[in-house]
Design an enzyme around this catalytic site. Structure first.
Site, short mmCIF file in Angstrom:
data_model
loop_
_atom_site.label_atom_id
_atom_site.label_comp_id
_atom_site.label_asym_id
_atom_site.label_seq_id
_atom_site.Cartn_x
_atom_site.Cartn_y
_atom_site.Cartn_z
N CYS A 193 18.84 3.22 39.26
CA CYS A 193 17.53 3.53 38.69
C CYS A 193 16.44 2.79 39.48
CB CYS A 193 17.48 3.14 37.21
SG CYS A 193 17.24 1.38 36.92
N ASN A 221 22.11 -3.41 24.56
CA ASN A 221 21.74 -4.28 23.45
C ASN A 221 21.13 -3.45 22.34
OD1 ASN A 221 19.74 -6.29 21.98
ND2 ASN A 221 21.29 -7.49 23.03
N GLU A 251 24.08 -2.37 38.22
CA GLU A 251 23.68 -2.82 39.56
C GLU A 251 23.00 -4.19 39.50
OE1 GLU A 251 23.11 0.07 38.09
OE2 GLU A 251 23.03 1.74 39.49
N TYR A 253 17.00 -2.20 22.43
CA TYR A 253 17.31 -1.46 23.66
C TYR A 253 16.76 -2.08 24.94
CZ TYR A 253 18.78 2.45 20.62
OH TYR A 253 19.40 3.24 19.70
N1 THU Z 1 22.48 2.51 33.79
C1 THU Z 1 23.03 1.75 34.76
O1 THU Z 1 23.87 0.88 34.51
N2 THU Z 1 22.61 1.97 36.04
C2 THU Z 1 21.69 2.89 36.42
O2 THU Z 1 21.34 2.95 37.58
C3 THU Z 1 21.14 3.81 35.43
C4 THU Z 1 21.47 3.53 34.02
C5 THU Z 1 22.89 2.30 32.39
C6 THU Z 1 21.84 1.71 31.50
C7 THU Z 1 22.29 2.20 30.15
O3 THU Z 1 23.24 1.30 29.63
C8 THU Z 1 22.97 3.52 30.43
O4 THU Z 1 23.26 3.53 31.81
C9 THU Z 1 22.15 4.74 30.07
O5 THU Z 1 20.91 4.70 30.68
#
Ligand code: THU
Length: 139
Positions: free
Chosen positions: A90, A49, A59, A52
C-alpha cells in the site's frame, strides 16, 4: 540481479509469516519477507486491531523488525496476499520502505507463494518524497 532461488526463499518466508496474520476483521492474510544486503531475512505479517487505525501491514512489520535489529540496507521484499493477480505494498508502506532507498526489488506472490511478478520500489513510487528533501546531501 536476484537469483531465482532467493526469490523462492523469500516467497516461502512470506507465506510462513502470513500464517501468523492477526486479521479477524478483514480475513485478508498478508505475508512479507525482507532481504537485507547482508543476506538476512526478516518476515512480517499484518496485525489488525479492533481500533482499526491501530492495524499495521505486513510490509511495515518486516521493515520495523529489520531496522530494530540494526539493518537498514535492503535488497528485496516479497509480499504474498490472497486474491487474483499481483499485489504490491500500500502507499503508506511504500513510503516507509523508500526511507531506506528506492533501488530495491518488490516481488509479488500469491497466497501459496507462487511468483506473480516484480518491480523496483522506484517504479512503484515514481515521484517519491525522500529523506533528501529534508536532509539535502547529508548522510
Ligand atoms: N495489508 C497489508 O498487510 N499490506 C498491504 O500492502 C495492504 C493491506 C493488510 C492491512 C489489513 O490488515 C488488511 O491487509 C486489509 O487491508
Amino acid at each position: 540481479m536476484l537469483e531465482i532461488e532467493i526469490k523462492k526463499k523469500l516467497l516461502a518466508a512470506a507465506v510462513e509469516a502470513a500464517q501468523h496474520s492477526h486479521c479477524p476483521y478483514s480475513h485478508f492474510r498478508v505475508g512479507a519477507a525482507l532481504l537485507t544486503s547482508n543476506g538476512k531475512i526478516f518476515s512480517g505479517t499484518n496485525i489488525e486491531n479492533v481500533s482499526y487505525g491501530g492495524t499495521v501491514c505486513a510490509e511495515r512489520v518486516a521493515v520495523w523488525k529489520a531496522v530494530s535489529e540494526g539493518e537498514k540496507e535492503f535488497r528485496a521484499m516479497a509480499v504474498v496476499a490472497p486474491g487474483v493477480g499481483e499485489s504490491y505494498p500500500c502507499a503508506l508502506c511504500r513510503q516507509v520502505m523508500l526511507e531506506f532507498g528506492l533501488d530495491w526489488l518488490v516481488i509479488s506472490g500469491d497466497a501459496h507463494g507462487r511468483y506473480l511478478g516484480e518491480c523496483s520500489l522506484r517504479e512503484l513510487v515514481p515521484f517519491p518524497f525522500t529523506p533528501q528533501a529534508l536532509l539535502g546531501d547529508q548522510p
